[in-house]
Motif scaffolding. Structure first.
Motif, mmCIF file in Angstrom:
data_model
loop_
_atom_site.group_PDB
_atom_site.id
_atom_site.type_symbol
_atom_site.label_atom_id
_atom_site.label_comp_id
_atom_site.label_asym_id
_atom_site.label_seq_id
_atom_site.Cartn_x
_atom_site.Cartn_y
_atom_site.Cartn_z
ATOM 1 N N GLU A 68 -1.529 -3.174 5.068
ATOM 2 C CA GLU A 68 -2.264 -2.802 4.527
ATOM 3 C C GLU A 68 -2.591 -1.271 4.586
ATOM 4 O OE1 GLU A 68 -6.133 -4.829 3.665
ATOM 5 O OE2 GLU A 68 -4.286 -7.297 3.339
ATOM 6 N N CYS A 69 -2.716 -0.514 4.585
ATOM 7 C CA CYS A 69 -2.733 0.747 4.777
ATOM 8 C C CYS A 69 -3.622 1.918 3.687
ATOM 9 C CB CYS A 69 -1.342 2.060 4.674
ATOM 10 S SG CYS A 69 0.228 1.430 6.084
ATOM 11 N N GLY A 70 -3.972 1.411 2.859
ATOM 12 C CA GLY A 70 -5.851 2.057 2.350
ATOM 13 C C GLY A 70 -5.005 2.392 1.278
ATOM 14 N N ASP A 71 -5.804 3.649 0.768
ATOM 15 C CA ASP A 71 -5.623 4.868 -0.070
ATOM 16 C C ASP A 71 -4.864 6.093 0.535
ATOM 17 O OD1 ASP A 71 -7.067 3.343 -1.855
ATOM 18 O OD2 ASP A 71 -8.587 4.812 -2.483
ATOM 19 N N GLY A 102 -4.636 1.559 -2.770
ATOM 20 C CA GLY A 102 -4.852 0.459 -2.100
ATOM 21 C C GLY A 102 -3.114 0.473 -1.511
ATOM 22 N N CYS A 113 -2.084 1.173 9.805
ATOM 23 C CA CYS A 113 -2.794 0.688 9.116
ATOM 24 C C CYS A 113 -2.888 -0.741 8.840
ATOM 25 C CB CYS A 113 -0.677 0.601 8.256
ATOM 26 S SG CYS A 113 -0.636 1.874 7.938
#
Length: 800
Positions: A291-294, A259, A279
């Motif tokens: 918000e780029c995630g994992d 996250g 993102c």
């Protein structure tokens, strides 16, 4: 109808124009590089095993305290499954030992091989008994572990030289430190004498750990995420300027970062314009959020942010970008600050042509890569770096990497500066690099990332672990940050071998530096989508940077001879004018009369040096062997051949040495469209006609032309640095010796099929010269042949 513009000049200048044409047409160093037949080798199918799945874990090359012949070797299975070793082999580079493996190595288990008998390690049964001694220091082995289809799975002492660890006096073994890391000298240790396992033939403890964890085994640390944030932008701006920032976040840890969120609060003097990223993006006034995630290990996310500087800005613009994780096991964060000062005056925007516009500079980039070498085991792999920046760059802490199993596999760069515009060749092995390239590399790395021939990645990481440049080729990972679109493919045109191709960037014809850095395949010269600048190859031994720009000259005398009418006499007169040296670079020398003329000059004290193609179409003729025999008999003349001998790992630099040139006393240059044989330059009686082929021979004393031709000759005729040259000799093992014992040379015939039209040569004082060589400069569009044709406009004609 007018002639081509370049030929629309007084007759006295015509010969100078012809020199520009003929030089480009005939002074050809090579057409295409090594042939496909010479360089292509059968390759095995895809392996079922990855490199490092089984490794050479411990080597008792020194034997035991009982006897030095009590050697043993241990393998380790790094996988979660049992592996049947049937068909596998462990082979030394010199052929001994050559161990054919059998049996099963358990998941995460050991496989013990003892030499001669099972008494070497008396209390631990061997999995396999082998024969063949290892070499003690200083002449150590290089060991290769092959799977059942011949793929190299691991090595020990792969960089050669003395064993990197172990003690022959105390009989302490050589142990691998990290079984998951590559075979590099710093990944081996000597057994510490405390952590031991097993007994020798006398029942005493062995200074090693057969079938047990090594004394220096370094268990992997617990995986953790580690974010690294960078932000780059201009150091100065003016009120009213647009401004662009580049933000990067990379996970340099050992576990996935869960996250990942980036935030950037713009200062009040900046107005947000747009952003580009993969993102999810939101903006609340000047608070920007991505918000780029994992983020997996080694993966980088890049963001381009554009803003506008207000007209009233006066204080420095300070930006802080922060990255953090939102998921377990722990919150990880990092931040980066960038400051841009404000200059007082505003920018006045004018059309690009009306202001001093310069294309943006690139930094230190990868300019060329040899990934599939010509030497055994690809020991000549190499990478060329270029500093396209305006300042020195300190390479301390930088690394050369390739992507491997979800992580970068890297080699450290030397602690050295690279100056603006400077190129540095980085090599895996100095000896094999020089054997292929003909010169020494700038630096040999202490370890090497080892590039896969089927496809991979070549990345340049700086001291902060930022990916500064990335090349993806063939089957490499094109989804890595820093690369866009399809991978670079080697050019597969007719007669172009894939093995040995150097991937290199398209060069700007004015500067000789890379034309662009867009992180796409279009930057590279092999790119098939660009028929003008792409679809090109390069092989080791070519002098691309050195001869990329044609030689030009402004004045000099020129004599033009026409074949078959008067070219022979012009060549004879040129030979007879020599006082000290004659240097010939030619596809062939089979002319009976010209050979005798050269022999006569050699007997008069002139040094004659001839460089010839060693593999002409149809093979080497006895007439040429005879010509060289006559020259060598004088004691002042030599013939050298450029050869291709794959069975001895010798590769010719060019598909053909196709030049037809002669340099006399380093003062005059002769270039010809004709080979030095009777049909090209007939020396018969012209009173009753002649025959043969049409062509042009030109001689000039233009200093720049002579100097460039001499430079090319010295580069090609360089047996001290190039392996593809062999001297004519009576006992030549390659067949470059005398003709058959009953050979009678062909003296040529008296042709009568063509009436001579040009009885005299033409002499002129020229005002323009240009000398072009292939393969380096023949396809330039701004000058050379293509540039010459491009000068023609409406109403002109081009005669070819």
């Amino acid at each position: 109808m007018e002639r081509c513009k370049v030929l629309r000049r007084p007759l006295a200048s015509l010969a100078a124009s012809l020199l520009g044409i003929a030089s480009a047409l005939v002074l050809l160093i090579g057409l295409s590089g090594p042939s496909t037949a010479a360089l292509s080798a059968p390759t095995a199918g895809p392996s079922r095993f990855e490199a490092g799945s089984v490794v050479i874990n411990e080597v008792a090359w020194m034997g035991t305290a009982v006897w030095h012949t009590h050697e043993w070797i241990e393998l380790l299975n790094n996988t979660d499954r049992d592996i049947d070793l049937a068909g596998w082999s462990l082979v030394a580079a010199d052929g001994t030992p050559n161990i054919r493996l059998s049996g099963v190595i358990a998941a995460h288990g050991f496989f013990l091989m003892e030499r001669i008998s099972d008494d070497t390690v008396s209390d631990i049964p061997a999995d396999l008994i082998y024969t063949g001694a290892l070499q003690n220091n200083p002449d150590a082995e290089v060991l290769f572990l092959y799977d059942d289809i011949g793929q190299v799975i691991d090595t020990a002492n792969g960089e050669g030289g003395p064993w990197p660890a172990g003690d022959n006096t105390t009989k302490h073994t050589m142990e691998r430190i990290d079984p998951l890391a590559p075979d590099t000298p710093d990944n081996w240790c000597t057994n510490d004498g405390i952590t031991r396992n097993g007994k020798d033939a006398n029942g005493d403890p062995i200074n090693g750990t057969p079938r047990a964890p090594n004394s220096c085994y370094r268990p992997p640390a617990l995986p953790v995420a580690d974010l690294r944030v960078t932000k780059d932008g201009p150091t100065a701006a003016r009120p009213g300027d647009p401004i662009t920032y580049h933000i990067g976040v990379e996970n340099v840890g050992t576990a996935t970062a869960a996250g990942v969120v980036l935030t950037d609060a713009l200062p009040s003097a900046l107005s947000f314009l747009t952003q580009t990223s993969t993102c999810s993006f939101t903006a609340l006034h000047r608070l920007l959020r991505w918000e780029c995630g994992d983020l997996s290990v080694g993966i980088t996310r890049g963001i381009t942010l554009a803003a506008w500087v207000s007209d009233t800005a006066s204080v420095p613009l300070v930006n802080v970008v922060t990255a953090s994780t939102t998921g377990p096991p722990a919150i990880v964060s990092d931040s980066a600050v960038h400051t841009t000062t404000i200059r007082a005056e505003a920018t006045v925007y004018l059309p690009l042509l009306a202001r001093d516009y310069a294309s943006p500079r690139y930094g230190v980039i990868i300019e060329a890569v040899l990934y599939d070498g010509l030497q055994r085991y690809d020991y000549d792999e190499a990478v060329l770096l270029l500093n396209g920046y305006h300042d020195d760059v300190d390479l301390t802490g930088w690394r050369l990497c390739t992507w491997h199993a979800e992580d970068w596999r890297c080699a450290g760069l030397p602690a050295a500066d690279i100056a603006p515009g400077q190129r540095l060749w980085l090599a895996r092995n100095a000896y094999y690099f020089a054997r292929s390239f003909g010169f020494a590399p700038d630096h040999v790395l202490s370890s090497w990332p080892r590039f896969a021939n089927a496809g991979g990645e070549v990345a340049l990481l700086d001291a902060e672990d930022t990916v500064r440049d990335l090349l993806v080729y063939r089957d490499g990972q094109t989804n890595l940050d820093g690369w866009h679109g399809p991978a670079v493919e080697p050019y597969r045109g007719t007669n172009f071998a894939i093995r040995g191709q150097i991937l290199y960037r398209v060069l700007d014809e004015t500067t000789g530096l890379p034309a662009a850095d867009t992180d796409t395949a279009a930057d590279w010269a092999q790119y098939a989508g660009d028929p003008v600048r792409g679809r090109r190859v390069r092989y080791p031994g070519w002098e691309l940077e050195r001869f990329f720009h044609p030689a030009v000259g402004a004045s000099g005398a020129v004599t033009a001879g026409i074949a078959p009418d008067n070219a022979y006499q012009l060549v004879v007169d040129t030979i007879r004018s020599a006082r000290e040296t004659i240097e010939i670079q030619a596809y062939s020398l089979r002319h009976y009369q010209l050979t005798l003329e050269l022999v006569d000059r050699a007997r008069q004290g002139v040094t004659v040096t001839v460089l010839l193609e060693g593999g002409p179409v149809g093979g080497l003729q006895d007439q040429q062997r005879w010509a060289c025999q006559q020259l060598h008999a004088t004691g002042r003349a030599t013939c050298t051949f450029m050869v291709n001998v794959p069975e001895q790992n010798v590769r010719s630099r060019y598909r053909y040495l196709h030049a037809k040139a002669m340099i006399v006393d380093r003062e005059r240059l002769l270039v010809s469209s004709q080979n030095f044989n009777h049909s090209g330059m007939p020396g018969d009686d012209k009173g009753n006609g002649t025959g043969g082929s049409r062509g042009v021979v030109l001689v000039t004393d233009s200093s720049p032309m002579v100097a460039r031709a001499a430079e090319v000759f010295d580069a090609d005729h360089d047996p001290h640095n190039h392996m593809d040259l062999t001297l004519w000799a009576y006992d030549s093992e390659l067949g470059y010796g005398p003709p058959a014992a009953d050979f009678v040379p062909d003296v040529g015939q008296d042709w009568i099929t063509y009436t001579v039209r040009f009885s005299e040569t033409m002499v002129a004082q020229a005002t323009w010269f240009e000398l072009i060589t292939a393969p380096e400069a023949a396809l330039r569009t701004s000058d050379g042949l293509l540039g010459l044709v491009a000068r023609a406009g409406a109403g002109d004609a081009v005669y070819v």
